[in-house]
Design a protein around this motif. Sequence first.
Motif, PDB file in Angstrom:
ATOM      1  N   ALA A   6      22.067 -27.028  59.510  1.00  0.00           N
ATOM      2  CA  ALA A   6      21.530 -27.329  58.186  1.00  0.00           C
ATOM      3  C   ALA A   6      22.134 -28.624  57.663  1.00  0.00           C
ATOM      4  O   ALA A   6      23.339 -28.855  57.775  1.00  0.00           O
ATOM      5  N   TYR A   7      21.285 -29.478  57.094  1.00  0.00           N
ATOM      6  CA  TYR A   7      21.746 -30.653  56.363  1.00  0.00           C
ATOM      7  C   TYR A   7      21.403 -30.451  54.900  1.00  0.00           C
ATOM      8  O   TYR A   7      20.258 -30.112  54.553  1.00  0.00           O
ATOM      9  N   ILE A   8      22.383 -30.683  54.040  1.00  0.00           N
ATOM     10  CA  ILE A   8      22.178 -30.572  52.598  1.00  0.00           C
ATOM     11  C   ILE A   8      22.676 -31.861  51.958  1.00  0.00           C
ATOM     12  O   ILE A   8      23.815 -32.287  52.199  1.00  0.00           O
ATOM     13  N   LYS A  10      21.406 -35.320  48.901  1.00  0.00           N
ATOM     14  CA  LYS A  10      20.634 -35.736  47.733  1.00  0.00           C
ATOM     15  C   LYS A  10      19.140 -35.826  48.001  1.00  0.00           C
ATOM     16  O   LYS A  10      18.329 -35.831  47.071  1.00  0.00           O
ATOM     17  N   LYS A  11      18.763 -35.880  49.304  1.00  0.00           N
ATOM     18  CA  LYS A  11      17.336 -35.921  49.644  1.00  0.00           C
ATOM     19  C   LYS A  11      16.716 -34.525  49.646  1.00  0.00           C
ATOM     20  O   LYS A  11      15.504 -34.374  49.537  1.00  0.00           O
ATOM     21  N   GLY A  12      17.542 -33.516  49.827  1.00  0.00           N
ATOM     22  CA  GLY A  12      17.053 -32.153  49.931  1.00  0.00           C
ATOM     23  C   GLY A  12      17.795 -31.400  51.015  1.00  0.00           C
ATOM     24  O   GLY A  12      18.929 -31.748  51.368  1.00  0.00           O
ATOM     25  N   CYS A  13      17.148 -30.383  51.568  1.00  0.00           N
ATOM     26  CA  CYS A  13      17.748 -29.572  52.636  1.00  0.00           C
ATOM     27  C   CYS A  13      16.764 -29.473  53.797  1.00  0.00           C
ATOM     28  O   CYS A  13      15.577 -29.195  53.595  1.00  0.00           O
ATOM     29  N   VAL A  14      17.268 -29.699  55.005  1.00  0.00           N
ATOM     30  CA  VAL A  14      16.489 -29.449  56.213  1.00  0.00           C
ATOM     31  C   VAL A  14      17.324 -28.526  57.098  1.00  0.00           C
ATOM     32  O   VAL A  14      18.539 -28.710  57.236  1.00  0.00           O
ATOM     33  N   MET A  15      16.672 -27.523  57.649  1.00  0.00           N
ATOM     34  CA  MET A  15      17.382 -26.517  58.441  1.00  0.00           C
ATOM     35  C   MET A  15      16.570 -26.201  59.694  1.00  0.00           C
ATOM     36  O   MET A  15      15.347 -26.037  59.636  1.00  0.00           O
ATOM     37  N   THR A  16      17.247 -26.141  60.836  1.00  0.00           N
ATOM     38  CA  THR A  16      16.607 -25.811  62.109  1.00  0.00           C
ATOM     39  C   THR A  16      17.375 -24.658  62.752  1.00  0.00           C
ATOM     40  O   THR A  16      18.611 -24.663  62.765  1.00  0.00           O
ATOM     41  N   GLN A 144      18.085 -41.578  57.591  1.00  0.00           N
ATOM     42  CA  GLN A 144      16.732 -41.202  58.001  1.00  0.00           C
ATOM     43  C   GLN A 144      16.147 -40.125  57.086  1.00  0.00           C
ATOM     44  O   GLN A 144      16.849 -39.465  56.324  1.00  0.00           O
ATOM     45  N   SER A 145      14.829 -39.920  57.215  1.00  0.00           N
ATOM     46  CA  SER A 145      14.128 -38.917  56.410  1.00  0.00           C
ATOM     47  C   SER A 145      14.503 -37.509  56.857  1.00  0.00           C
ATOM     48  O   SER A 145      15.011 -37.301  57.974  1.00  0.00           O
ATOM     49  N   LEU A 146      14.240 -36.529  55.997  1.00  0.00           N
ATOM     50  CA  LEU A 146      14.506 -35.134  56.359  1.00  0.00           C
ATOM     51  C   LEU A 146      13.668 -34.724  57.563  1.00  0.00           C
ATOM     52  O   LEU A 146      14.127 -33.949  58.417  1.00  0.00           O
ATOM     53  N   LYS A 147      12.432 -35.194  57.642  1.00  0.00           N
ATOM     54  CA  LYS A 147      11.574 -34.871  58.779  1.00  0.00           C
ATOM     55  C   LYS A 147      12.199 -35.381  60.076  1.00  0.00           C
ATOM     56  O   LYS A 147      12.233 -34.672  61.087  1.00  0.00           O
ATOM     57  N   TYR A 148      12.718 -36.592  60.044  1.00  0.00           N
ATOM     58  CA  TYR A 148      13.374 -37.148  61.225  1.00  0.00           C
ATOM     59  C   TYR A 148      14.618 -36.327  61.574  1.00  0.00           C
ATOM     60  O   TYR A 148      14.876 -36.036  62.746  1.00  0.00           O
ATOM     61  N   MET A 149      15.392 -35.963  60.551  1.00  0.00           N
ATOM     62  CA  MET A 149      16.591 -35.153  60.806  1.00  0.00           C
ATOM     63  C   MET A 149      16.218 -33.836  61.485  1.00  0.00           C
ATOM     64  O   MET A 149      16.906 -33.372  62.406  1.00  0.00           O
ATOM     65  N   GLY A 150      15.136 -33.227  61.023  1.00  0.00           N
ATOM     66  CA  GLY A 150      14.681 -31.980  61.635  1.00  0.00           C
ATOM     67  C   GLY A 150      14.325 -32.166  63.092  1.00  0.00           C
ATOM     68  O   GLY A 150      14.626 -31.301  63.937  1.00  0.00           O
ATOM     69  N   GLU A 151      13.699 -33.290  63.419  1.00  0.00           N
ATOM     70  CA  GLU A 151      13.345 -33.574  64.813  1.00  0.00           C
ATOM     71  C   GLU A 151      14.599 -33.753  65.664  1.00  0.00           C
ATOM     72  O   GLU A 151      14.662 -33.280  66.802  1.00  0.00           O
ATOM     73  N   VAL A 152      15.604 -34.424  65.100  1.00  0.00           N
ATOM     74  CA  VAL A 152      16.878 -34.593  65.809  1.00  0.00           C
ATOM     75  C   VAL A 152      17.547 -33.241  66.031  1.00  0.00           C
ATOM     76  O   VAL A 152      18.062 -32.948  67.123  1.00  0.00           O
ATOM     77  N   PHE A 153      17.533 -32.396  65.004  1.00  0.00           N
ATOM     78  CA  PHE A 153      18.134 -31.065  65.137  1.00  0.00           C
ATOM     79  C   PHE A 153      17.445 -30.269  66.248  1.00  0.00           C
ATOM     80  O   PHE A 153      18.098 -29.563  67.023  1.00  0.00           O
ATOM     81  N   LYS A 170      13.090 -21.943  71.610  1.00  0.00           N
ATOM     82  CA  LYS A 170      12.041 -22.003  70.590  1.00  0.00           C
ATOM     83  C   LYS A 170      12.726 -22.111  69.225  1.00  0.00           C
ATOM     84  O   LYS A 170      13.724 -21.439  68.978  1.00  0.00           O
ATOM     85  N   PHE A 171      12.156 -22.947  68.329  1.00  0.00           N
ATOM     86  CA  PHE A 171      12.848 -23.272  67.084  1.00  0.00           C
ATOM     87  C   PHE A 171      11.911 -23.237  65.879  1.00  0.00           C
ATOM     88  O   PHE A 171      10.704 -23.394  66.000  1.00  0.00           O
ATOM     89  N   ASP A 172      12.529 -23.044  64.726  1.00  0.00           N
ATOM     90  CA  ASP A 172      11.864 -23.230  63.435  1.00  0.00           C
ATOM     91  C   ASP A 172      12.610 -24.326  62.682  1.00  0.00           C
ATOM     92  O   ASP A 172      13.842 -24.410  62.753  1.00  0.00           O
ATOM     93  N   THR A 173      11.864 -25.149  61.938  1.00  0.00           N
ATOM     94  CA  THR A 173      12.473 -26.142  61.057  1.00  0.00           C
ATOM     95  C   THR A 173      11.815 -26.042  59.689  1.00  0.00           C
ATOM     96  O   THR A 173      10.584 -26.069  59.590  1.00  0.00           O
ATOM     97  N   LEU A 174      12.625 -25.902  58.639  1.00  0.00           N
ATOM     98  CA  LEU A 174      12.106 -25.810  57.273  1.00  0.00           C
ATOM     99  C   LEU A 174      12.795 -26.839  56.391  1.00  0.00           C
ATOM    100  O   LEU A 174      13.986 -27.135  56.570  1.00  0.00           O
ATOM    101  N   ILE A 175      12.043 -27.369  55.429  1.00  0.00           N
ATOM    102  CA  ILE A 175      12.547 -28.405  54.521  1.00  0.00           C
ATOM    103  C   ILE A 175      12.224 -28.016  53.078  1.00  0.00           C
ATOM    104  O   ILE A 175      11.128 -27.539  52.792  1.00  0.00           O
ATOM    105  N   GLN A 176      13.173 -28.234  52.190  1.00  0.00           N
ATOM    106  CA  GLN A 176      12.954 -28.116  50.752  1.00  0.00           C
ATOM    107  C   GLN A 176      13.605 -29.308  50.069  1.00  0.00           C
ATOM    108  O   GLN A 176      14.748 -29.657  50.387  1.00  0.00           O
ATOM    109  N   GLN A 177      12.907 -29.924  49.121  1.00  0.00           N
ATOM    110  CA  GLN A 177      13.472 -31.075  48.431  1.00  0.00           C
ATOM    111  C   GLN A 177      13.058 -31.150  46.962  1.00  0.00           C
ATOM    112  O   GLN A 177      12.409 -32.091  46.522  1.00  0.00           O
TER     113      GLN A 177
END
Length: 306
Positions: A6-8, A10-16, A144-153, A170-177
């Motif tokens: 999980a990254y948390i 100022k841009k939001g949160c992305v979790m994989t 980088q953007s949260l979407k990019y971070m999710g791809e890296v994760f 197999k993975f899930d990635t969710l973003i909230q901002q």
Amino acid sequence: MSLIIAYIGKKGCVMTGDKRKIGYFGDKVNLAQLEKELYEGIISTDDEFSKRAKELGISIKITDDASKLKIVGNTVRGEVSTKGTFETKRRRIYGTTNGYQIVELLGSEQKSRQAGEKGIVLFGNNYAKQLAQNLIQKRWKASQSLKYMGEVFEQILAEVSSKTPTVGDKFDTLIQQPQFNPSQAQRHLNITIDNDIKVLVKFRQDLTEKLVQQNIAIDMANKIIDKGEVGRVVSIDGNMLYVQLNDKTQAMDGNWKQLAGPGQNVLMFTESDNVKIGDKVVIENEDLCLKKDKSTLTCDIILCSL
């Protein structure tokens, strides 16, 4: 048997998170040895895992369909859990813009809760987390953007999964901002988490009640009378009969609630015109009838022994 990144900030949160779940059955000593080899990285592939489990006499079931991430309010929730003999241990992270909280639960009871403002949080076994940490240090770009971070994760989880069976492929990635400053984030997290745990408490209560009802149903189903005398006719009104239950019989509804106990009257129906007061009512070959001539009777109750 999980890895959540999980990254948390100022841009939001992305979790994989991966979707792997592993069930075990076998000798406790051998199981402990198998887990030790898993968590130390001695076993690196699913095939090696299956082979070693077979050598130790441990039955395993591997699935990759467990959803460990969920959107709750304006947060992303990640959870890893361990089922014990009596309770399930849960470790949860709730993340949103500029804030996160980590909650540890035993059943639905909170054991600990800690808060933070920003950062990268890893959930999983130590070996998988160390692999992921090394890869994050090489590939991380905070700009980088949260979407990019999710791809890296996802790339990191894929690489980790190739080195340990404790992580699936197999993975899930969710973003909230949402637009939260740090204080707003913690207020929102407090409300969201408290409500989410209330939902868990209600779920566990409902599940417990359901299990109790299932056990009652099983117990009562074993008491359904399929042979023997159940009572005698005490009143006749056309095709309606009132039958007094004997001292070993009770009448239940479809939800296994008692409608009548021993010595009480229940309503039955007949098409026979040869019914007399005092006639005995029996069940023979699972059919409800009069003992004297086997005239069929019907009713809307379940007759059970005490």
